[in-house]
Design a protein around this motif. Structure first.
Motif, PDB file in Angstrom:
ATOM      1  N   ASP A 174       0.820  -1.218   0.000  1.00  0.00           N
ATOM      2  CA  ASP A 174       0.000   0.000   0.000  1.00  0.00           C
ATOM      3  C   ASP A 174       0.853   1.267   0.000  1.00  0.00           C
ATOM      4  N   PRO A 175       1.669   1.459  -1.041  1.00  0.00           N
ATOM      5  CA  PRO A 175       2.543   2.632  -1.084  1.00  0.00           C
ATOM      6  C   PRO A 175       1.733   3.935  -1.112  1.00  0.00           C
ATOM      7  N   GLY A 176       2.221   4.932  -0.403  1.00  0.00           N
ATOM      8  CA  GLY A 176       1.514   6.203  -0.278  1.00  0.00           C
ATOM      9  C   GLY A 176       1.255   6.900  -1.589  1.00  0.00           C
ATOM     10  N   GLU A 177       2.139   6.722  -2.550  1.00  0.00           N
ATOM     11  CA  GLU A 177       1.970   7.409  -3.832  1.00  0.00           C
ATOM     12  C   GLU A 177       0.862   6.807  -4.696  1.00  0.00           C
ATOM     13  N   VAL A 178       0.398   5.623  -4.351  1.00  0.00           N
ATOM     14  CA  VAL A 178      -0.708   4.988  -5.070  1.00  0.00           C
ATOM     15  C   VAL A 178      -2.002   5.605  -4.529  1.00  0.00           C
ATOM     16  N   ILE A 179      -2.655   6.426  -5.357  1.00  0.00           N
ATOM     17  CA  ILE A 179      -3.808   7.206  -4.898  1.00  0.00           C
ATOM     18  C   ILE A 179      -5.052   7.007  -5.763  1.00  0.00           C
ATOM     19  N   LEU A 180      -5.014   6.085  -6.696  1.00  0.00           N
ATOM     20  CA  LEU A 180      -6.195   5.816  -7.510  1.00  0.00           C
ATOM     21  C   LEU A 180      -7.357   5.364  -6.632  1.00  0.00           C
ATOM     22  N   ASP A 181      -7.059   4.723  -5.512  1.00  0.00           N
ATOM     23  CA  ASP A 181      -8.097   4.257  -4.593  1.00  0.00           C
ATOM     24  C   ASP A 181      -8.885   5.423  -3.999  1.00  0.00           C
TER      25      ASP A 181
END
Length: 182
Positions: free
Chosen positions: A92-99
């Motif tokens: 769950d990397p912080g830069e992944v924000i599509l969620d």
């Protein structure tokens, strides 16, 4: 029921997978990427779901269509976020924000009722703030949803935070109307 990570994103180049999962430079370059992803999701809701004109706001699509569209967008987010997690090499990397982006419209299910009680800017600001609070603190069992594998864990906690936000907004409206009848 066992949730499996979709396999079709494995065929895509890393630049495409990570670019989609991070909303390009929004998640990769800005501080507090989850907040920026949520703000982008609010803009997505405003442009894609409602029509603003003549001082009013009218839905492009109703709650059922919003749920169906969000389910489709959520599946894509599961696919891209899970694959990006694998390629980046962190959970769950912080830069992944599509969620955050795809969950925001769920905060505003039934928003026309909210907009009849409060100014639209207050509904948007309240929804954004409550969503960020729930997304960060993960109350009400939301934290346990992160235990699901891959993109499922990444997306389900934000979906639950959005639905809890929606419920909170409607409870606030109900309480307001109970204390301030028209």
């Amino acid at each position: 029921m066992r949730l499996r990570q979709p396999i079709w994103p494995r065929l895509l180049p890393s630049s495409t997978v990570i670019g989609c999962a991070t909303l390009g430079p929004v998640g990769q370059r800005l501080p507090a990427p989850g907040t920026w992803g949520s703000l982008a999701g609010l803009l997505y809701f405003t442009v894609g779901y409602i029509e603003l004109y003549g001082g009013g706001a009218h839905p492009w699509i109703g709650s059922l269509e919003t749920l169906l569209w969000s389910a489709a967008a959520g599946y894509l987010a599961v696919a891209f976020c899970g694959e990006a997690e694998f390629r980046i090499g962190r959970t769950d990397p912080g830069e992944v924000i599509l969620d955050e982006f795809v969950a925001m419209p769920l905060c505003f299910l039934g928003w026309p009722w909210l907009g009849r009680t409060f100014p639209l800017w207050a509904v948007f600001l309240g929804g954004f703030g409550i969503f960020r609070l729930f997304d960060i603190t993960k109350p009400l069992g939301i934290k346990k949803l992160q235990d699901y594998p891959g993109g499922w864990g990444i997306v389900l906690d934000d979906t639950a935070a959005a639905l809890a936000t929606c419920a909170s907004l409607h409870l606030i409206r109900w309480g307001w109307l109970a204390w301030h009848p028209r």
